[in-house]
Design an enzyme around this catalytic site. Sequence first.
Site, short mmCIF file in Angstrom:
data_model
loop_
_atom_site.label_atom_id
_atom_site.label_comp_id
_atom_site.label_asym_id
_atom_site.label_seq_id
_atom_site.Cartn_x
_atom_site.Cartn_y
_atom_site.Cartn_z
CG ASP A 104 42.88 -8.89 -0.05
OD1 ASP A 104 43.59 -9.17 0.92
OD2 ASP A 104 43.14 -9.23 -1.21
CB SER A 151 45.00 -11.97 -0.21
OG SER A 151 44.53 -11.60 -1.48
#
Length: 318
Positions: free
Chosen positions: A187, A55
């Site tokens: 993510d 991320s």
Amino acid sequence: MTINSENDSRKPQFQILALDGGGIKGLFSAAFLAKLEEDLAIRITDHFDLLTGTSTGGIIALGLAAGLKPKEIVDFYKVHGPNIFNYKGGKVAKWCKHLQGVLYNSEYLENALRDAFGEITLGECKKRVVIPSYNLDRDSVYIFKTGHHPRLRRDQHVPLWKVAMATSAAPTYFSSFKKIDHIRLIDGGIWANNPSVVGITEAVSLLDIDLKDIRLLNIGTTSEVVHRGEPLDTGGLWAWKKDAITIALRGQSIGAFNQAQLLIGNENTCRIDPAVPDNVFGLDKLKADELLAQAAIESRHLSPSLKSTFFNHRASEL
């Protein structure tokens, strides 16, 4: 900090830099690295053989691999952060919007990443990189990798901005990313918010590195000191609405680092993740001055020991 540098003359053969997810709090991680470069007169990437990040940590790892200085990544967060996480409205309206769908438009993040990376691809990186994401179509993990092994070919033509979008498409905050072969990617924090074990696994399985020769520097994005109230003991969806995500991300990060310690030894691992007061920082709450201050404090304290434990090693190129 778990590495003991006293009288340690052993030269590690393979060093991994692992960067946690944490939204805009990645500013802390980038600023910490920038301060290390400034204090020690070094270039971070000269000393790590493998970079891995999830991320926001993935964005930083990709930036480093593309040749950006940590200070430039700090500037990226400061300039673009307020627009990436821009919501104009009250708390109630924001909560209602978040309840019904994604909170932020991905377009600004995409434009900012395209501006930062251009069309540089994974195949053009000079450092080994491993970036976790998650495939909603197959309900399985998805990992982007540079071509550091003969069998790694598919990802080499993927632009870095697309990899960054895929690893940072946080559910409920941003839409899934579909611009890589039309796959619905989200993510990597879903399964590897702390990618330390991902990096160790890559080193052992594909690069044939012995566990005893690995050293790991893992950087978090600050950790809130929180009292978890008794309603969570027996609570349902309503009681857990605020804490579920943060507990899951924190638990995964701590668990991954503990596994890393078991795999390569406490003496070969170091995690930087300072404790901070509750409700000061958040995944989408930019407090630039406070995060920069935390980075300055931690780097001032840890620079001398990190110099002797990590920055005498000269890393190999891809």
